[in-house]
Design an enzyme around this catalytic site. Structure first.
Site, PDB file in Angstrom:
ATOM      1  N   SER A  53       0.801  -1.223   0.000  1.00 51.38           N
ATOM      2  CA  SER A  53       0.000   0.000   0.000  1.00 51.38           C
ATOM      3  C   SER A  53       0.832   1.271   0.000  1.00 51.38           C
ATOM      4  CB  SER A  53      -0.929   0.012   1.219  1.00 51.38           C
ATOM      5  OG  SER A  53      -1.745  -1.126   1.246  1.00 51.38           O
ATOM      6  N   HIS A 104       0.007   4.308   4.848  1.00 57.21           N
ATOM      7  CA  HIS A 104      -0.526   4.959   3.649  1.00 57.21           C
ATOM      8  C   HIS A 104      -0.099   6.423   3.590  1.00 57.21           C
ATOM      9  CE1 HIS A 104      -4.011   1.802   3.677  1.00 57.21           C
ATOM     10  NE2 HIS A 104      -2.835   1.280   3.361  1.00 57.21           N
TER      11      HIS A 104
END
Length: 269
Positions: free
Chosen positions: A133, A185
């Protein structure tokens, strides 16, 4: 009617290879019944010298939903390989993927360090991050700056304007998947902006290969020293100064000595 898959793979060779690697690793993890705690990276494992986890954590996925979501987004972002006229292209994609993997991982650990040492939040000491991610969010961010008119397609169903995709996806995943790594993230977005705005620049094939060489070297030695894998051809033993390791390759009499950070921990601030 869209292009046949074969032609799309040929247009996105680097993206296709990375998806193949992540998928293969996922199948291996499932077959061997390996848990995320064995391949993920946490602050605690980092200070214990498990630096190899920065790499294994990025390319490992435990759930099939996690894998499909990340790889679907990555496939859409593979358009970067075709944007040579914007100064991007395959070489740029590979060079800065390497940067994103390393720097986003280090940034996450740096955030954990501040939260633990400064704010005394011990929860983050054992939080384990795993998945691609960080890199996906990094490329979302870079593309949102370089080509804001692009779209991010997920599963071939949802289409998001790339200019808002990084923060939309950050909020969306945090709500839908509570265990998703918000800081992971966010670190990808931060490093992505640093690359897109030219704060991190100057990567060439030479520097990329040099960086890859150092990554492989640290990966192998940290695997050996942490006891995660025993390379029988490589022996590390103490010498006169305990802070200096002796590296001997079994099969000849040569011994190499080099300076090293004493075992016990690393601080990232």
């Amino acid at each position: 009617m869209g292009k046949p898959l074969f032609y799309e793979v040929m247009e996105k060779p680097a993206t296709s290879c990375i998806i193949g690697i992540c998928t293969t690793i996922w199948f291996y993890i499932q077959k061997k019944n390996i848990g995320y705690q064995h391949v993920g990276v946490s602050y605690e494992t980092a200070i214990e010298g498990h630096y190899w986890r920065l790499i294994t954590s990025a390319f490992s996925h435990i759930s099939v939903i996690h894998l499909v979501f990340n790889m679907s987004a990555l496939w859409s972002l593979g358009i970067v390989e075709q944007l040579d006229y914007l100064g991007l292209g395959i070489a740029y994609y590979l060079q800065y993927t390497l940067v994103l993997v390393v720097l986003s991982g280090l940034l996450v650990l740096g955030m954990y360090h501040i939260l633990i040492q400064r704010f005394k939040i011990e929860y983050f000491r054992r939080v384990t991050a795993v998945g691609y991610s960080c890199v996906v969010f990094g490329w979302m961010t870079i593309l949102s700056v370089k080509q804001p008119s692009s779209k991010l397609d997920l599963f071939g169903i949802v289409s998001l304007p790339i200019s808002f995709a990084p923060f939309e996806s950050l909020i969306f995943t945090s709500i839908i998947v509570p265990q998703a790594s918000f800081l992971g993230h966010l670190s990808g977005i931060i490093v992505g902006y640093a690359i897109a705005w030219g704060l991190i620049h100057g990567m060439t094939n030479y520097w990329a290969v040099s960086m890859l060489g150092w990554i492989v070297l640290v990966f192998v030695f940290s695997l050996k020293r942490s006891g995660a894998y025993d390379f029988k051809f490589l022996e590390i033993e103490s010498v006169t100064d305990p802070s200096l390791p002796s590296v001997r390759f079994m099969g000849n009499s040569r011994t190499l000595q080099m300076s090293s950070v004493p075992v016990g921990g690393i601080e990232i601030a």
